[in-house]
Design an enzyme around this catalytic site. Structure first.
Site, PDB file in Angstrom:
ATOM      1  CG  HIS A 311      -2.037   0.992   1.149  1.00 47.44           C
ATOM      2  ND1 HIS A 311      -1.882   2.314   1.483  1.00 47.44           N
ATOM      3  CD2 HIS A 311      -3.342   0.840   0.774  1.00 47.44           C
ATOM      4  CE1 HIS A 311      -3.037   2.944   1.313  1.00 47.44           C
ATOM      5  NE2 HIS A 311      -3.937   2.081   0.882  1.00 47.44           N
ATOM      6  CG  ASP A 368      -7.856  -1.663  -2.539  1.00 46.91           C
ATOM      7  OD1 ASP A 368      -8.989  -1.192  -2.364  1.00 46.91           O
ATOM      8  OD2 ASP A 368      -6.822  -0.986  -2.392  1.00 46.91           O
TER       9      ASP A 368
END
Length: 434
Positions: A311, A368
């Site tokens: 991330h 995600d």
């Protein structure tokens, strides 16, 4: 809590030898901030920070992130504790008002949201102007902005009560509009909201129910949806939130501001990450090819990227991912899904978490990765993934907008630039141009 002036920093111009004192501010937690608001007036110079990655654009009391330690707090509450013990309505109240509600406040807030879930009947006709194959985010940009044409009684942004009504309307109506967008794309009739269902249950009902037969909401799916909503509710000053704040600084109405956030979220670099995960799985195609693609991911010269791992903000681990991982496995078990793509995802997760290359670099699955798998298992097409992101993020956007409007120091946003174009030159008539 106001920022505290902690100290000063000295800036020296080597060309002139002149020095300037800049205030250093300190918040509740997090890095100190150099206050450069007076820099241009004192020095005639701007700061230069493309993409604003080292710039604090505002003060906020809503969300705090420490990417190095994997910390995400909403109003001081950890995201792990909120996801485990709370629900989306409680979290929405905390984001909007500053605290988790007591029982009376909670019941009143839920009632306010529940009884705003219906949309004006004429909104239905808007959908007929879109092609059936229009991207759902294109539809959402249009219909959300159009709400300002229907709710004139809550557009005065300087009226505290009208701001609150607009906030409630947006939080309440976003799932209804998202479900209508989905139904329109598949040619099914719209399902009106039900006041006896929770926020997450109602959304699933409006998306997957049909008039011809009763629809029973699966509690495992409703719980997973509620967690997805909580985990995506706000994420500090990301691109779409900053867009909402910038639009709001012009004193635009809240419906237009949220529509601007939706437009920004539509960008694949922002809201399309979970869709990219599913597209990557399609590219890999089969479990036997996982080692090949993991090796490609390690090759800096190969354009292939392992989507859903690591991330930009979280350098250690994504605190939201651990929560959603359990929900992901619970949903797949409950549905007994036999989708090769989802089985591939679970195998990819297992192998990557055992690979020293990814473990050493802390490239763990992020939120995600799991949200895309859950939404696919529930039956949502990938084109709807970003719409669901917008449903959740609306409460964060409107909370940030409300906080900004209520600041006494509100001014229209106006970034500056480093100009690199042509210098002053004379106009040459077209007949004499070479």
């Amino acid at each position: 809590m106001a920022e505290k002036k902690q100290s000063t920093m000295t800036l020296t111009d080597n060309d002139s030898g002149q020095s300037y004192e800049l205030p250093v501010l300190e918040g509740t937690i997090g890095p100190k901030v150099v206050d450069v608001r007076g820099l241009y007036g004192e020095t005639g110079m701007f700061t230069f920070d493309p993409s604003f990655t080292a710039t604090g654009s505002c003060k906020s009391r809503i969300t705090y992130i420490d990417g190095e330690k994997g910390i995400l707090l909403h109003r001081g509450y950890s995201i792990e504790e909120l996801a485990a013990k709370s629900n989306f309505m409680e979290v929405s109240h905390a984001l909007l008002y500053g605290d988790l509600p007591n029982k009376k406040e909670y019941d009143q807030f839920v009632e306010n949201i529940t009884y705003h879930t219906m949309v004006h009947e004429q909104v239905n006709y808007f959908y007929r102007g879109f092609r059936r194959d229009a991207h759902p985010m294109a539809v959402m940009c249009g219909v959300v902005a159009a709400l300002s044409a229907f709710y004139h009684d809550s557009l005065d942004i300087w009226d505290e009560r009208q701001r609150e009504i607009s906030a409630h309307r947006l939080i309440a109506k976003m799932p209804t509009l998202a479900a209508m967008t989905y139904k329109y794309s598949i040619g099914q009739p719209f399902m009106y909201p039900r006041n006896d269902l929770s926020y997450a249950e109602n959304f699933l009902y409006m998306c997957f129910g049909v008039p011809a037969e009763p629809y029973e909401v699966n509690p495992v799916l409703a719980d997973a949806m509620d967690k997805i909503l909580i985990l995506h509710a706000d994420h500090e000053q990301n691109a779409s939130t900053s867009t909402v704040r910038l639009a709001g600084s012009s004193q635009a109405n809240p419906f237009a501001c949220i529509a601007s956030g939706i437009a920004c979220l539509w960008g694949p670099a922002h809201g399309g990450a979970n869709q990219a995960v599913l597209e990557m799985l399609d590219q890999i195609g089969d479990k036997s090819r996982i080692p090949e693609f993991l090796e490609r991911a390690k090759d800096k010269d190969d354009p292939f990227r392992l989507m859903g791992f690591g991330h930009r903000v979280y350098k250690n681990f994504d605190p939201r991912a651990a929560v959603l991982k359990d929900s992901c496995h619970a949903v797949l078990k409950e549905l007994g899904v036999k989708d090769p793509r989802l089985e591939l995802a679970m195998e990819l997760e297992k192998i990557a978490l055992e690979d020293p290359y990814f473990v050493d670099r802390k490239l763990f699955p992020n939120v995600d990765f799991y949200s895309g798998i859950i939404l696919s298992a529930m039956g949502f097409p990938t084109s709807m993934f970003t719409v669901l992101f917008a449903v959740s993020r609306t409460v964060g956007w409107i909370s940030q907008w409300k906080e900004m409007i209520e600041e006494s120091s509100l001014r229209i946003g106006r970034p500056r630039q480093l100009y690199t174009g042509a210098g002053p030159r004379k106009y040459v008539p077209i007949s004499k141009r070479k």
